[in-house]
Design a protein around this motif. Structure first.
Motif, mmCIF file in Angstrom:
data_model
loop_
_atom_site.group_PDB
_atom_site.id
_atom_site.type_symbol
_atom_site.label_atom_id
_atom_site.label_comp_id
_atom_site.label_asym_id
_atom_site.label_seq_id
_atom_site.Cartn_x
_atom_site.Cartn_y
_atom_site.Cartn_z
ATOM 1 N N UNK A 1 0.877 -1.185 0.000
ATOM 2 C CA UNK A 1 0.000 0.000 0.000
ATOM 3 C C UNK A 1 0.904 1.222 0.000
ATOM 4 N N UNK A 2 0.762 2.050 -1.020
ATOM 5 C CA UNK A 2 1.495 3.310 -1.074
ATOM 6 C C UNK A 2 0.485 4.417 -0.827
ATOM 7 N N UNK A 3 0.720 5.180 0.234
ATOM 8 C CA UNK A 3 -0.254 6.199 0.622
ATOM 9 C C UNK A 3 0.436 7.335 1.355
ATOM 10 N N UNK A 4 0.348 8.533 0.810
ATOM 11 C CA UNK A 4 0.989 9.708 1.402
ATOM 12 C C UNK A 4 0.372 10.083 2.748
ATOM 13 N N UNK A 5 -0.841 9.614 3.021
ATOM 14 C CA UNK A 5 -1.498 9.925 4.283
ATOM 15 C C UNK A 5 -1.115 8.988 5.413
ATOM 16 N N UNK A 6 -0.497 7.862 5.075
ATOM 17 C CA UNK A 6 -0.133 6.881 6.084
ATOM 18 C C UNK A 6 -1.017 5.664 6.011
ATOM 19 N N UNK A 7 -1.016 4.894 7.084
ATOM 20 C CA UNK A 7 -1.703 3.613 7.098
ATOM 21 C C UNK A 7 -2.521 3.471 8.373
ATOM 22 N N UNK A 8 -3.757 2.996 8.235
ATOM 23 C CA UNK A 8 -4.603 2.701 9.386
ATOM 24 C C UNK A 8 -4.603 1.200 9.609
ATOM 25 N N UNK A 9 -4.465 0.784 10.867
ATOM 26 C CA UNK A 9 -4.537 -0.625 11.240
ATOM 27 C C UNK A 9 -5.743 -0.787 12.141
ATOM 28 N N UNK A 10 -6.618 -1.739 11.814
ATOM 29 C CA UNK A 10 -7.811 -1.975 12.614
ATOM 30 C C UNK A 10 -7.971 -3.468 12.865
ATOM 31 N N UNK A 11 -8.125 -3.830 14.134
ATOM 32 C CA UNK A 11 -8.412 -5.201 14.527
ATOM 33 C C UNK A 11 -9.876 -5.262 14.923
ATOM 34 N N UNK B 1 -11.972 -1.574 24.661
ATOM 35 C CA UNK B 1 -12.596 -1.513 23.343
ATOM 36 C C UNK B 1 -13.866 -2.360 23.331
ATOM 37 N N UNK B 2 -14.601 -2.258 22.246
ATOM 38 C CA UNK B 2 -15.833 -3.029 22.083
ATOM 39 C C UNK B 2 -15.695 -4.047 20.954
ATOM 40 N N UNK B 3 -14.486 -4.549 20.750
ATOM 41 C CA UNK B 3 -14.247 -5.497 19.675
ATOM 42 C C UNK B 3 -13.619 -4.855 18.457
ATOM 43 N N UNK B 4 -13.236 -3.587 18.569
ATOM 44 C CA UNK B 4 -12.532 -2.883 17.489
ATOM 45 C C UNK B 4 -11.388 -2.104 18.097
ATOM 46 N N UNK B 5 -10.186 -2.338 17.564
ATOM 47 C CA UNK B 5 -8.988 -1.635 18.020
ATOM 48 C C UNK B 5 -8.356 -1.022 16.788
ATOM 49 N N UNK B 6 -8.026 0.277 16.835
ATOM 50 C CA UNK B 6 -7.538 0.948 15.640
ATOM 51 C C UNK B 6 -6.472 1.973 15.970
ATOM 52 N N UNK B 7 -5.508 2.117 15.068
ATOM 53 C CA UNK B 7 -4.489 3.149 15.182
ATOM 54 C C UNK B 7 -3.943 3.461 13.798
ATOM 55 N N UNK C 1 -11.226 -15.784 16.873
ATOM 56 C CA UNK C 1 -10.785 -15.331 15.560
ATOM 57 C C UNK C 1 -10.795 -13.798 15.498
ATOM 58 N N UNK C 2 -9.965 -13.239 14.639
ATOM 59 C CA UNK C 2 -9.908 -11.785 14.479
ATOM 60 C C UNK C 2 -9.575 -11.448 13.029
ATOM 61 N N UNK C 3 -9.806 -10.194 12.685
ATOM 62 C CA UNK C 3 -9.437 -9.657 11.376
ATOM 63 C C UNK C 3 -8.580 -8.427 11.603
ATOM 64 N N UNK C 4 -7.421 -8.378 10.961
ATOM 65 C CA UNK C 4 -6.529 -7.221 11.014
ATOM 66 C C UNK C 4 -6.526 -6.599 9.628
#
Length: 167
Positions: A36-46, A82-88, A113-116
């Motif tokens: 992923x190329x992105x000038x704004x950065x990257x969001x990670x969400x579990x 959290x309520x099942x969502x973690x993001x940064x 199980x989880x999704x990242x």
């Protein structure tokens, strides 16, 4: 307008709509899905199912050059209460190097199980990693999960505005 002319007009309009609906933006086939190329950065969400409510998965990001509990650029665990969502986010200005991304139990005794999801902040391109923890991993302790069997580790290589995810 005759009946044939009206039918012909409707047919042309329907075909046009179908053609436009079938068209979609395609990604560059030369760029792998895990880049992923992105000038704004990257969001990670579990995301995960927070049942029972005592289950708590957290997100840890470690700089591989100085891995320790203090090397987490966010300054600590991401995900308390959290309520099942973690993001940064990881800013495009973050240091260029390899990071270890870890999703790990904070509390819990059931398989989970989880999704990242990795998502470009500006262009919204996504890459998804799924995983699951065995109940036996919940009993592990310690603040630094780098390389541990407690967490499922993903490597994120950052170079400028280019983020490469590898498992």
């Amino acid at each position: 307008m005759s009946r044939t002319s009206t039918s012909h007009t409707l047919l042309v309009a329907a075909l046009s709509a179908i053609l436009f609906q079938g068209c979609k933006k395609t990604t560059d086939p030369a760029v792998p899905d895990n880049v992923i190329t992105d000038a704004g950065g990257l969001n990670l969400t579990v995301t995960y199912d927070k049942t029972p409510t005592t289950t708590d998965l957290d997100l840890y990001i470690y700089r591989k050059s100085t891995y320790s509990a203090a090397s987490n650029p966010q300054g600590g665990t991401i995900g308390p209460n959290d309520n099942g969502t973690v993001s940064t986010d990881i800013a495009a200005s973050a240091p260029d190097e390899d990071y270890t991304i870890v999703v790990a139990y904070k509390t819990g005794i059931t398989a989970k199980p989880y999704t990242l999801t990795f998502k470009g902040i500006n262009d919204k391109k996504t890459y998804v990693v799924t995983g699951s923890f065995a109940a036996s991993l919940a009993a592990a302790t310690g603040a630094n999960y780098f390389g541990s069997t407690r967490g499922n580790n993903v490597t994120l290589t950052k170079s400028g505005t280019k983020f490469t995810i590898s498992q």
